[in-house]
Design an enzyme around this catalytic site. Structure first.
Site, PDB file in Angstrom:
ATOM      1  N   CYS A 192     -32.568  52.135 -17.025  1.00 41.42           N
ATOM      2  CA  CYS A 192     -33.484  51.030 -16.719  1.00 41.42           C
ATOM      3  C   CYS A 192     -34.911  51.306 -17.179  1.00 41.42           C
ATOM      4  O   CYS A 192     -35.710  50.382 -17.309  1.00 41.42           O
ATOM      5  CB  CYS A 192     -33.472  50.742 -15.224  1.00 41.42           C
ATOM      6  SG  CYS A 192     -31.828  50.526 -14.572  1.00 41.42           S
TER       7      CYS A 192
ATOM      8  N   HIS B 292     -39.151  46.806 -12.522  1.00 42.65           N
ATOM      9  CA  HIS B 292     -37.716  46.764 -12.804  1.00 42.65           C
ATOM     10  C   HIS B 292     -37.033  45.854 -11.777  1.00 42.65           C
ATOM     11  O   HIS B 292     -37.370  45.880 -10.592  1.00 42.65           O
ATOM     12  CB  HIS B 292     -37.128  48.177 -12.729  1.00 42.65           C
ATOM     13  CG  HIS B 292     -35.662  48.194 -12.953  1.00 42.65           C
ATOM     14  ND1 HIS B 292     -35.064  47.495 -13.981  1.00 42.65           N
ATOM     15  CD2 HIS B 292     -34.647  48.800 -12.281  1.00 42.65           C
ATOM     16  CE1 HIS B 292     -33.762  47.675 -13.930  1.00 42.65           C
ATOM     17  NE2 HIS B 292     -33.482  48.452 -12.917  1.00 42.65           N
TER      18      HIS B 292
ATOM     19  N   ASN C 157     -29.514  43.022 -12.138  1.00 39.53           N
ATOM     20  CA  ASN C 157     -30.084  44.198 -12.787  1.00 39.53           C
ATOM     21  C   ASN C 157     -29.496  44.298 -14.197  1.00 39.53           C
ATOM     22  O   ASN C 157     -28.297  44.537 -14.352  1.00 39.53           O
ATOM     23  CB  ASN C 157     -29.732  45.445 -11.961  1.00 39.53           C
ATOM     24  CG  ASN C 157     -30.277  46.726 -12.555  1.00 39.53           C
ATOM     25  OD1 ASN C 157     -30.787  46.748 -13.663  1.00 39.53           O
ATOM     26  ND2 ASN C 157     -30.157  47.806 -11.793  1.00 39.53           N
TER      27      ASN C 157
HETATM   28  N1  ACO Z   1     -20.576  42.892  -0.003  1.00 41.83           N
HETATM   29  C1  ACO Z   1     -20.403  43.144   1.296  1.00 41.83           C
HETATM   30  N2  ACO Z   1     -20.556  44.368   1.841  1.00 41.83           N
HETATM   31  C2  ACO Z   1     -20.896  45.365   0.995  1.00 41.83           C
HETATM   32  C3  ACO Z   1     -21.074  45.180  -0.374  1.00 41.83           C
HETATM   33  C4  ACO Z   1     -20.916  43.869  -0.888  1.00 41.83           C
HETATM   34  N3  ACO Z   1     -21.082  43.561  -2.192  1.00 41.83           N
HETATM   35  N4  ACO Z   1     -21.418  46.342  -0.951  1.00 41.83           N
HETATM   36  C5  ACO Z   1     -21.441  47.270   0.035  1.00 41.83           C
HETATM   37  N5  ACO Z   1     -21.114  46.665   1.209  1.00 41.83           N
HETATM   38  C6  ACO Z   1     -21.019  47.279   2.543  1.00 41.83           C
HETATM   39  C7  ACO Z   1     -20.766  48.759   2.482  1.00 41.83           C
HETATM   40  O1  ACO Z   1     -19.393  49.026   2.392  1.00 41.83           O
HETATM   41  C8  ACO Z   1     -21.360  49.216   3.802  1.00 41.83           C
HETATM   42  O2  ACO Z   1     -20.442  48.948   4.799  1.00 41.83           O
HETATM   43  P1  ACO Z   1     -20.248  50.001   6.029  1.00 41.83           P
HETATM   44  O3  ACO Z   1     -21.588  50.048   6.708  1.00 41.83           O
HETATM   45  O4  ACO Z   1     -19.162  49.375   6.823  1.00 41.83           O
HETATM   46  O5  ACO Z   1     -19.882  51.294   5.378  1.00 41.83           O
HETATM   47  C9  ACO Z   1     -22.555  48.279   4.008  1.00 41.83           C
HETATM   48  O6  ACO Z   1     -22.298  47.125   3.165  1.00 41.83           O
HETATM   49  C10 ACO Z   1     -23.878  48.885   3.628  1.00 41.83           C
HETATM   50  O7  ACO Z   1     -23.786  49.433   2.317  1.00 41.83           O
HETATM   51  P2  ACO Z   1     -24.959  50.233   1.680  1.00 41.83           P
HETATM   52  O8  ACO Z   1     -24.544  50.782   0.342  1.00 41.83           O
HETATM   53  O9  ACO Z   1     -25.505  51.190   2.680  1.00 41.83           O
HETATM   54  O10 ACO Z   1     -26.006  49.045   1.456  1.00 41.83           O
HETATM   55  P3  ACO Z   1     -27.516  49.119   1.057  1.00 41.83           P
HETATM   56  O11 ACO Z   1     -28.311  48.356   2.013  1.00 41.83           O
HETATM   57  O12 ACO Z   1     -27.967  50.518   0.704  1.00 41.83           O
HETATM   58  O13 ACO Z   1     -27.545  48.270  -0.309  1.00 41.83           O
HETATM   59  C11 ACO Z   1     -27.623  48.558  -2.677  1.00 41.83           C
HETATM   60  C12 ACO Z   1     -26.800  48.710  -1.423  1.00 41.83           C
HETATM   61  C13 ACO Z   1     -27.913  47.085  -2.886  1.00 41.83           C
HETATM   62  C14 ACO Z   1     -26.826  49.078  -3.870  1.00 41.83           C
HETATM   63  C15 ACO Z   1     -28.940  49.330  -2.550  1.00 41.83           C
HETATM   64  O14 ACO Z   1     -28.688  50.621  -2.072  1.00 41.83           O
HETATM   65  C16 ACO Z   1     -29.725  49.438  -3.845  1.00 41.83           C
HETATM   66  O15 ACO Z   1     -30.213  48.445  -4.367  1.00 41.83           O
HETATM   67  N6  ACO Z   1     -29.923  50.652  -4.354  1.00 41.83           N
HETATM   68  C17 ACO Z   1     -30.755  50.896  -5.526  1.00 41.83           C
HETATM   69  C18 ACO Z   1     -30.127  50.456  -6.795  1.00 41.83           C
HETATM   70  C19 ACO Z   1     -31.093  50.710  -7.930  1.00 41.83           C
HETATM   71  O16 ACO Z   1     -32.273  50.528  -7.800  1.00 41.83           O
HETATM   72  N7  ACO Z   1     -30.632  51.145  -9.075  1.00 41.83           N
HETATM   73  C20 ACO Z   1     -31.601  51.415 -10.110  1.00 41.83           C
HETATM   74  C21 ACO Z   1     -31.153  51.705 -11.341  1.00 41.83           C
HETATM   75  S1  ACO Z   1     -29.690  50.954 -11.941  1.00 41.83           S
HETATM   76  C22 ACO Z   1     -29.476  51.612 -13.524  1.00 41.83           C
HETATM   77  O17 ACO Z   1     -30.172  52.496 -13.941  1.00 41.83           O
HETATM   78  C23 ACO Z   1     -28.357  51.063 -14.332  1.00 41.83           C
END
Ligand code: ACO
Length: 333
Positions: A119, A260, A290
């Site tokens: 990214c 980003h 993204n």
């Molecule tokens: N729909 C429903 N539930 C979901 C989904 C979904 N699509 N995805 C995950 N869940 C569930 C999980 O299973 C978990 O359930 P549990 O509590 O029963 O175990 C719950 O939702 C919480 O999941 P988390 O992964 O903890 O959710 P979080 O709030 O951290 O959000 C996310 C996840 C959106 C991926 C976030 O962590 C994020 O944006 N991270 C950064 C990503 C980023 O910036 N990447 C940058 C670079 S990308 C690149 O370089 C290509």
């Protein structure tokens, strides 16, 4: 004011972007994996993303974005001296996607190569091109962030497939004329100790493609989202602060921050920590998700064309991605 080592100022002479026609909404995704529009919007801010057709490659999207940037810059492809494409979804492992784009544009005077910084790639490309122009090696450059992330997405994994989309953004850089703007300061960084947090494990020399690996989805993106989230906020804030300080600006001087586009909560946390009001932060994440290296490039073009800033305004670009990598740029437009 230029960076201290710069000999020649470098400006952004034109921007362009392209996204595929097909719109994949959260509701449609919810018919494929166990998710909901409400979960995706609340956790990420994403409402829909664009998906390229099977016969539409990263190079095709890159070339379309590039033509728009060249047109705005008033430069023809044959006069471009350098093409850098930032991508993690090259058309093929070799040759570089930049070679295909050179061919599609007819930019046969250009040296062309790809870089891989996920990214942060577009801002890495900007820093490299800026240095090569300011040192006198080239007088202009076409930098492009382009991705077909749908080709490396595990469509059975709800934790990642809701996040990514396809598209391309481009910018033409050239020597500034007197009175024109310039890239005032830039910053980049890498921490390979955290490489495991976000990776495509298969398809390279470490894990060549086999049918067993493909069945295990090893050719797709794996991410430890929570860990990446925390580091993203800190690194992007620090990188943005560094370029603001180096430029001699204050937060209130900045007309537009283009971060980003990975997660709305990350963007809001950064705006808060930089003390820049939310209305000065450009967001198009809800439309495209993204798009990795393309994200800042597409956002820059949309902000530019929508009048989010004008000649002379101070803007800050900042990104974060796999590597882990981060980068920022302060630009007087
Ligand atoms: N729909 C429903 N539930 C979901 C989904 C979904 N699509 N995805 C995950 N869940 C569930 C999980 O299973 C978990 O359930 P549990 O509590 O029963 O175990 C719950 O939702 C919480 O999941 P988390 O992964 O903890 O959710 P979080 O709030 O951290 O959000 C996310 C996840 C959106 C991926 C976030 O962590 C994020 O944006 N991270 C950064 C990503 C980023 O910036 N990447 C940058 C670079 S990308 C690149 O370089 C290509």
């Amino acid at each position: 004011m230029s960076e201290t080592t710069s000999v020649i100022d470098v400006c952004v002479a034109g921007t362009g972007s392209y996204v595929p026609d097909y719109v994949l909404t959260n509701d449609e995704l919810a018919t494929r994996v166990d998710t909901t529009d409400e979960w995706i919007v609340t956790r990420t801010g994403i409402k829909e993303r664009r998906i390229a057709a099977a016969n539409e490659f990263t190079s095709h999207m890159a070339a379309k974005a590039a033509r728009r940037a060249l047109e705005q810059a008033g430069l023809s492809a044959e006069n471009i001296e350098l093409i850098i494409i930032a991508t993690i979804t090259a058309d093929t492992p070799t040759p570089a996607t930049a070679c295909h784009v050179q061919q599609q544009l007819g930019a046969f005077s250009a040296v062309a190569f790809d870089i891989s910084a996920a990214c942060s790639g577009f801002l890495y490309a900007m820093k490299i091109a800026k240095r090569l122009i300011s040192s006198g090696t080239f007088s202009n450059a076409l930098i492009i962030g382009a991705e077909k992330l749908s080709s490396v997405t595990n469509w059975e994994d709800r934790s990642t497939c809701v996040l990514f989309g396809d598209g391309a953004g481009a910018a033409v850089l050239r020597r500034s004329e007197p009175g024109e703007g310039s890239i005032v300061a830039s910053e980049w960084g890498t921490d390979g100790r955290l490489a495991h947090l976000l990776e495509i494990p298969g398809g390279g020399s470490a894990c060549p493609i086999t049918s067993a690996n493909v069945n295990d989805h090893l050719h797709t993106l794996f991410m430890q989202g929570k860990e990446v989230f925390k580091i993203a906020v800190n690194r992007m804030k620090e990188a943005a602060e560094k370029v603001i300080v180096r430029a001699g600006w204050k937060p209130e001087d900045i007309v537009c921050v283009i971060p980003h586009q990975a997660n709305l909560r990350i963007i809001e946390a950064i705006a808060d920590r930089l003390a820049v009001p939310n209305e000065r932060v450009f967001i198009n994440l809800h439309k495209y998700g993204n798009t990795s290296a393309a994200a800042v490039a597409i956002a820059l073009d949309e902000a530019n064309r929508s009048g989010a800033f004008k000649r002379g305004d101070r803007i800050v670009l900042v990104a974060f991605g796999a590597g882990l990598t981060w980068a920022a740029a302060a630009i007087q437009w």
